[in-house]
Design a protein around this motif. Structure first.
Motif, PDB file in Angstrom:
ATOM      1  N   ALA A  21       0.910  -0.847   0.364  1.00 52.37           N
ATOM      2  CA  ALA A  21      -0.208   0.065   0.279  1.00 52.37           C
ATOM      3  C   ALA A  21       0.693   0.869   0.140  1.00 52.37           C
ATOM      4  N   ILE A  22      -0.421   2.863  -0.441  1.00 56.36           N
ATOM      5  CA  ILE A  22       0.798   3.302  -0.550  1.00 56.36           C
ATOM      6  C   ILE A  22      -0.403   4.926   0.348  1.00 56.36           C
ATOM      7  N   THR A  23       0.167   5.150   1.152  1.00 53.32           N
ATOM      8  CA  THR A  23      -0.749   6.274   1.911  1.00 53.32           C
ATOM      9  C   THR A  23      -0.245   7.592   2.208  1.00 53.32           C
ATOM     10  N   ILE A  24      -1.452   8.601   1.409  1.00 55.83           N
ATOM     11  CA  ILE A  24      -1.030   9.939   1.071  1.00 55.83           C
ATOM     12  C   ILE A  24      -1.498  10.637   2.709  1.00 55.83           C
ATOM     13  N   THR A  25      -1.252  11.068   3.351  1.00 58.94           N
ATOM     14  CA  THR A  25      -1.878  11.959   4.696  1.00 58.94           C
ATOM     15  C   THR A  25      -1.630  12.792   4.109  1.00 58.94           C
ATOM     16  N   LEU A  26      -3.064  13.667   4.330  1.00 56.79           N
ATOM     17  CA  LEU A  26      -2.731  15.391   4.381  1.00 56.79           C
ATOM     18  C   LEU A  26      -3.623  16.191   5.317  1.00 56.79           C
ATOM     19  N   GLU A  27      -2.624  17.446   5.830  1.00 53.21           N
ATOM     20  CA  GLU A  27      -2.715  17.963   6.686  1.00 53.21           C
ATOM     21  C   GLU A  27      -2.797  18.963   6.361  1.00 53.21           C
TER      22      GLU A  27
END
Length: 113
Positions: A21-27
């Protein structure tokens, strides 16, 4: 401009990768020049995705301009990513991303919310 001085005006993009998996976390805010940064990050990640699942963590997004939602819709339309949302605002944003993507594909009329 005080983009870096005022935390509420920035967007932090964190990318985590593993074998499945690849996770993109946006804040922060998906707005202004940060929309282009998100697009650039996606262009770099997309070729690496292959058979891995994509997850987009929206839990710390506090705002999105319509253009930011459009970029997220395009990513979702290409990947059917898992959207992680835990607050009323982020759940609304996730619904906007998935509903608009599905509606635009079905309607084909070019109307964007």
């Amino acid at each position: 401009m005080a983009w870096h001085e005022a935390g509420q005006l920035t967007l932090r993009i964190t990318i985590q990768e593993n074998d499945t998996a690849i996770t993109i976390t946006l804040e922060g805010r998906v707005a202004g020049p940060w929309i282009a940064e998100l697009s650039n990050a996606w262009r770099e990640i997309a070729p690496k995705l292959s058979n891995r699942r994509l997850s987009i963590d929206l839990r710390n997004v506090i705002y999105s301009e319509p253009q930011g939602k459009q970029v997220l819709r395009e990513i979702y339309a290409q990947t059917h990513a898992t959207l992680v949302a835990t607050t009323p605002w982020t759940e609304y944003l996730a619904q906007e991303i998935t509903r608009s993507s599905d509606t635009n594909q079905e309607a084909g009329n070019g109307n964007h919310a």
